[in-house]
Design a protein around this motif. Structure first.
Motif, PDB file in Angstrom:
ATOM      1  N   ASN A 194       0.816  -1.220   0.000  1.00 51.82           N
ATOM      2  CA  ASN A 194       0.000   0.000   0.000  1.00 51.82           C
ATOM      3  C   ASN A 194       0.849   1.271   0.000  1.00 51.82           C
ATOM      4  O   ASN A 194       0.583   2.232   0.726  1.00 51.82           O
ATOM      5  CB  ASN A 194      -0.960   0.025   1.195  1.00 51.82           C
TER       6      ASN A 194
ATOM      7  N   ILE B 284       2.596   5.940  -4.278  1.00 53.66           N
ATOM      8  CA  ILE B 284       3.641   6.016  -5.300  1.00 53.66           C
ATOM      9  C   ILE B 284       4.147   7.443  -5.487  1.00 53.66           C
ATOM     10  O   ILE B 284       5.303   7.657  -5.893  1.00 53.66           O
ATOM     11  CB  ILE B 284       3.123   5.422  -6.631  1.00 53.66           C
TER      12      ILE B 284
ATOM     13  N   SER C 192       3.370  -1.527 -10.401  1.00 50.32           N
ATOM     14  CA  SER C 192       2.467  -2.108  -9.399  1.00 50.32           C
ATOM     15  C   SER C 192       2.357  -3.612  -9.589  1.00 50.32           C
ATOM     16  O   SER C 192       2.223  -4.101 -10.708  1.00 50.32           O
ATOM     17  CB  SER C 192       1.083  -1.469  -9.493  1.00 50.32           C
TER      18      SER C 192
ATOM     19  N   SER D  16      -0.636  -5.411  -4.204  1.00 50.25           N
ATOM     20  CA  SER D  16      -0.564  -4.352  -3.210  1.00 50.25           C
ATOM     21  C   SER D  16       0.862  -3.858  -2.982  1.00 50.25           C
ATOM     22  O   SER D  16       1.103  -3.040  -2.097  1.00 50.25           O
ATOM     23  CB  SER D  16      -1.138  -4.848  -1.873  1.00 50.25           C
ATOM     24  N   ARG D  17       1.818  -4.336  -3.789  1.00 53.72           N
ATOM     25  CA  ARG D  17       3.216  -3.930  -3.610  1.00 53.72           C
ATOM     26  C   ARG D  17       3.733  -3.250  -4.873  1.00 53.72           C
ATOM     27  O   ARG D  17       3.132  -3.351  -5.948  1.00 53.72           O
ATOM     28  CB  ARG D  17       4.090  -5.140  -3.256  1.00 53.72           C
ATOM     29  N   LEU D  18       4.885  -2.569  -4.730  1.00 54.72           N
ATOM     30  CA  LEU D  18       5.527  -1.885  -5.839  1.00 54.72           C
ATOM     31  C   LEU D  18       6.854  -2.552  -6.162  1.00 54.72           C
ATOM     32  O   LEU D  18       7.667  -2.807  -5.268  1.00 54.72           O
ATOM     33  CB  LEU D  18       5.776  -0.410  -5.497  1.00 54.72           C
TER      34      LEU D  18
ATOM     35  N   SER E  26       2.580 -10.836  -3.575  1.00 58.59           N
ATOM     36  CA  SER E  26       3.281 -10.568  -4.843  1.00 58.59           C
ATOM     37  C   SER E  26       3.953 -11.834  -5.365  1.00 58.59           C
ATOM     38  O   SER E  26       5.172 -11.949  -5.331  1.00 58.59           O
ATOM     39  CB  SER E  26       4.323  -9.465  -4.639  1.00 58.59           C
TER      40      SER E  26
END
Length: 522
Positions: free
Chosen positions: A268, A271, A295, A298-300, A401
């Motif tokens: 979350n 960004i 993305s 829910s992670r980057l 992820s």
């Protein structure tokens, strides 16, 4: 000693990516020798301009002062004090200038206990402050005690305190570790690790305690084989408390490597708040030019961009803010196992690794976001004379992820004649995230040829091709080099031609470079 230097250099980020530097340096270095505290003092002015293909030039200016003092005695042990101050500026068109000062204070002491070199107490104190366009600070105190109780038992106890600040955000953390290692047999090691960690930050607090028990075993199989294996089991209990405001994460360290997956640790992430710098915090990297954010649930995912300012395998620091989760407590059970078999004097090796994490107890809000995972890796490698082949397959099954990674590397080196050498290298990797459209593919092929014309002259030829495809990735890069080196006594001359043909996201660049270097040693 006094020094002055003017130079033009080509610096490779890797085989395909290079930047061109113009240096101007001058300074003085002074040493004071004595029996009590030898000292070293230096003053330097460094200026450099970095030119990159298809990018604006960067100008770096550093005025540095440093002092180093050391002492060694039987009573206090070995002590070292380092002080450094740097007035810096970083300028690039179309981006804000970075101007400021860094101040670094490091104090280290190592002392043997009870007249035994195996019993040591290591103490360190560090203070780092960055002021100017960006503001941050770090105070760190660390104590590490190592004791050899017997030939079979060693213990390591560590206490660490850190106070990290950036802007209006501050985080204070205490960490305690106690590790005991036992060697039952020559090939069998056991370890018990006890830990406690507490973190009190702006809008966020965290308390963790846990333990890990591990076993490692190595056994020789016959005359030419070897078995290496290990297993560990861990348990952690953690309590988190968030306020209603966003939570700041400071100086999260990552190493960005082409062909690998790197996620920001927290889910979350907002960004728009992500800030990426080098390890000193003085170089600010630009999104879309030096790195990209993708993305993944829910992670980057953070990726370096080919041709940007971040070199392959470079460490960066990331600051960001995350949307707060609820107040909750949970437990984590983790286990890890690995086994490797090597045959025929390391000619062939196969291995398997697995890491699992799960959370059997969660109390508090039901919408708490935690990652449970099962990370499995299997691989094999062959090393026969000058041939090397490595294959690896990773299946990262995660609730946040998940991804799979397949990679293959090959290398071949041989000598067609007594004067010539040929090297061929290639690597391929395939990354699959959530959906088929998230697939990322990487392929590099590099060849090198070197020929000794005579005792004074050498011919070098290199060529390579890089191909990348995936979400926000579309790169074709062809490069070739041809150079001649000639030396006679204290005289050295080199001539090189460099060709680059790059297509990145539909933008094509073709460049030709010609380099000469003449050096005379007096």
């Amino acid at each position: 000693s006094l020094s002055a230097d003017k130079s033009w250099e080509t610096q490779n980020h890797d085989f395909f990516e290079r930047q061109y530097l113009r240096f101007t340096r001058y300074g003085g270095h002074f040493r004071f020798t004595n029996k009590f505290a030898p000292a070293f003092f230096s003053v330097n002015n460094n200026a450099k301009i970095i030119d990159r293909v298809g990018r604006a030039s960067r100008f770096y200016q550093d005025d540095q002062i440093s002092l180093s003092v050391s002492n060694k005695s039987e009573r206090t042990g070995e002590t070292r004090l380092d002080l450094a101050r740097d007035n810096f500026s970083r300028t690039e068109s179309d981006t804000p200038d970075q101007i400021g000062t860094t101040t670094n204070f490091d104090l280290f002491n190592q002392k043997s206990l009870y007249g035994n070199e195996n019993n040591r107490l290591n103490s360190s104190l560090r203070s780092y402050h960055l002021t100017g366009s960006n503001k941050s600070g770090l105070f760190n105190f660390n104590e590490r005690l190592e004791i050899k109780h017997s030939d079979a038992i060693n213990s390591f106890t560590t206490y660490d305190f850190s106070d990290n600040s950036s802007g209006a955000t501050d985080a204070k953390a205490h960490r305690v570790n106690a590790l005991v290692k036992h060697q039952l047999y020559e090939s069998l090691y056991s370890a018990l690790d006890l830990r406690y960690f507490t973190n009190d930050a702006t809008n966020f607090s965290q308390d963790v305690y846990g333990a890990t028990l591990s076993e490692d075993y190595t056994k020789k199989l016959g005359k030419s084989g070897r078995l290496t294996s290990g297993v560990s089991v861990g348990y952690d209990s953690e309590k988190r408390k968030n306020s209603t405001d966003d939570v700041s994460v400071l100086d999260e360290s990552h190493t960005l490597t082409t062909g690998s997956i790197t996620f920001l640790e927290m889910p979350n992430v907002d960004i728009s708040t992500v800030v990426v710098t080098d390890a000193t915090g003085t170089i600010l990297y630009a999104s879309g030019m030096d790195y990209r954010l993708v993305s993944a649930g829910s992670r980057l995912q953070i990726q370096r961009i080919a041709g940007g300012g971040i070199a392959d395998n470079q460490q960066v620091l990331v600051d960001y803010r995350v949307h707060p989760g609820p107040l909750f407590a949970f437990t984590t059970v983790s286990d890890n196992a690995h086994v490797r078999l090597d045959f025929l004097d390391d000619l062939i090796g196969v291995y398997y690794r697995v890491t699992r994490e799960r959370h059997p107890r969660i109390s508090g809000e039901e919408d708490a976001i935690l990652e449970s995972l099962s990370d499995k890796t299997i691989g094999a490698d062959i090393h026969y004379k000058n041939l090397s082949v490595e294959w690896e397959n990773q299946d990262y099954d995660s609730t946040l992820s998940p991804y799979t990674r397949r990679s293959l590397k090959e290398s071949l080196l041989w000598n067609p004649s007594a004067r010539s050498t040929v090297l061929l290298q290639s690597s391929q990797s395939l990354l699959q995230l959530f959906q088929p459209e998230d697939e990322q593919k990487y392929c590099d092929v590099i060849s090198r040829y070197s020929f000794l014309i005579n005792q004074a002259a050498r011919l070098n030829m290199e060529a390579g091709y890089r191909w990348q495809r995936g979400a926000l990735i579309r790169l074709n890069h062809l490069t070739g080099k041809c150079g001649l080196e000639w030396s006679s006594g204290k005289f050295l001359m080199s001539i090189e031609y460099d060709y680059n043909d790059q297509l990145y996201l539909g933008e094509g660049l073709i460049n030709h470079f010609f380099f000469t270097k003449i050096k005379r040693i007096f």
